[in-house]
Write an enzyme that holds these catalytic residues in place. Structure first.
Site, short mmCIF file in Angstrom:
data_model
loop_
_atom_site.label_atom_id
_atom_site.label_comp_id
_atom_site.label_asym_id
_atom_site.label_seq_id
_atom_site.Cartn_x
_atom_site.Cartn_y
_atom_site.Cartn_z
CD GLN A 26 0.23 7.28 -1.69
OE1 GLN A 26 1.12 7.00 -2.51
NE2 GLN A 26 0.01 7.04 -0.64
CG ASP A 67 -0.40 14.64 -4.35
OD1 ASP A 67 0.93 14.63 -4.30
OD2 ASP A 67 -0.82 13.96 -5.55
NE ARG A 115 2.35 2.83 -3.09
CZ ARG A 115 2.68 3.68 -4.14
NH1 ARG A 115 2.88 4.90 -3.80
NH2 ARG A 115 2.81 3.28 -5.23
CG HIS A 128 -0.98 6.53 -7.30
ND1 HIS A 128 -0.82 5.32 -7.27
CD2 HIS A 128 -0.14 7.43 -6.72
CE1 HIS A 128 0.85 5.25 -6.83
NE2 HIS A 128 1.04 6.48 -6.61
NE ARG A 152 4.65 5.78 -10.92
CZ ARG A 152 4.73 6.61 -9.96
NH1 ARG A 152 5.71 7.47 -9.78
NH2 ARG A 152 4.04 6.40 -8.75
CB CYS A 180 0.65 10.18 -2.01
SG CYS A 180 0.72 11.41 -3.42
N1 CP Z 1 3.57 8.32 -3.83
C1 CP Z 1 4.27 7.82 -5.13
O1 CP Z 1 3.74 7.18 -5.84
O2 CP Z 1 5.67 8.10 -5.16
P1 CP Z 1 6.46 7.98 -6.14
O3 CP Z 1 6.16 8.82 -7.29
O4 CP Z 1 8.10 8.11 -5.72
O5 CP Z 1 6.47 6.45 -6.67
#
Ligand code: CP
Length: 308
Positions: free
Chosen positions: A137, A225, A294, A134, A107, A266
């Protein structure tokens, strides 16, 4: 070597194969305690590095639990605590990590970092979110939609908010899975032109509708979001809120969607900003199913990455 960097980089055959595998693995675990290992332990003897340069709850937990359920060993690494955060290059980091682990999830901020890591890594790399996309997701979101409503092909998906990383992955998925996508948000926060100007050539059924009430008409899936992403400058928070307020998903707006429309977010959410609690906790909301999926879809992605 199979990297999972973006939906646009992955064939529809592989994407649907991943979803099928995720469904099978999810069903096989019904009723089992969360710490039970999956039959066959497909990641047995494997170590997976989970590298985070940004905060996370879902990605961090679901990958960690997923690796354990597959019989592998997760290794959580914080970018700031690594030499990466002290100026070591991505290429050196990639080559070093590849000597220790069998798979890397990253990430990070810029997608360039992800692609550079993948270029120099000799083990597969998974995108756990960048500023631009992402994909894990959206795979979870498609799995969730199809569990509840069947194939997403030909369905109408409406996005409210800014053209952020999650939206970008929805756009890539619209091409692969053949659903229509509407962006409803302020012009100032439009998706990148690089992505949208090519939609016609790619055959994507995409349009922008600035009127939320008309955009949502007959929607099968409504998604939004947070209004301020992790990488956004917090100083512009108020300005973004003012721009995005008309695109809040509330009960009045949801009532214009199709009766069976699903609501997705998400998470994490700022309740009563981008969506009201009544929508988030309402009968059409599947936000916690998305979060659960997920786990299942990422397990399938890891298996796919390590398959021959
Ligand atoms: N949706 C998502 O990626 O959540 P986090 O940022 O908590 O990993």
């Amino acid at each position: 070597m199979k990297n999972f960097l973006n939906i646009s980089d992955t064939s529809i055959q592989d994407l649907t194969g991943i979803l099928e595998q995720a469904k099978m693995m999810k069903n096989a675990r019904i009723g089992l305690p969360k710490g039970t290992r999956d039959e066959g332990q497909p990641l047995s003897q494997h170590i997976v590095a989970l590298v985070f340069e940004k905060p996370s709850t879902r990605t961090r937990t679901s990958f960690d639990v997923g690796v354990r359920q597959l019989g592998g060993q997760p290794m959580l690494l914080s970018g700031t605590e690594m030499q990466l955060g002290q100026g070591e290059t991505i290429s050196d980091t990639a080559r070093v990590l590849s000597r220790y682990v069998d798979l890397i999830m990253l990430r990070t901020f810029e997608s360039q970092t992800l692609y550079e890591l993948a270029k120099y890594s000799t083990v597969p790399v998974i995108n756990g979110l960048t500023n631009e996309s992402h994909p894990c997701q959206i795979m979870a979101d498609i799995m969730t939609f199809e569990e509840k409503r069947g194939s997403i092909k030909g369905k109408k998906v409406v996005w409210f908010g800014d053209g952020n990383n999650v939206f970008n992955s929805f756009l890539q998925a619209a091409e692969k899975f053949n659903f229509s996508l509407i962006f409803s948000g302020p012009k100032e926060l439009d998706p990148s032109e690089n992505l949208t100007e090519n939609t016609k050539n790619l055959g994507i059924n995409f349009r922008i509708d600035r009127d939320p009430m008309s955009a949502i008409k007959d929607a099968d899936l409504v998604a939004t979001d947070t209004w301020v992403s992790m990488h956004d400058n917090p100083e512009i928070k108020q300005e973004r809120h003012n721009l995005l307020k008309p695109f809040q998903v509330n009960e009045e707006l949801m009532s214009r969607a199709s009766k069976d429309a699903l609501f997705m977010h998400c998470l994490p959410a700022h309740r009563n900003e981008e969506a009201t609690s009544r929508v988030m906790d309402g009968k059409n909301s599947v936000i916690f199913d998305e979060a659960e999926n997920r786990l299942h879809v990422q397990k399938a992605i890891m298996r796919w990455c390590l398959s021959k």
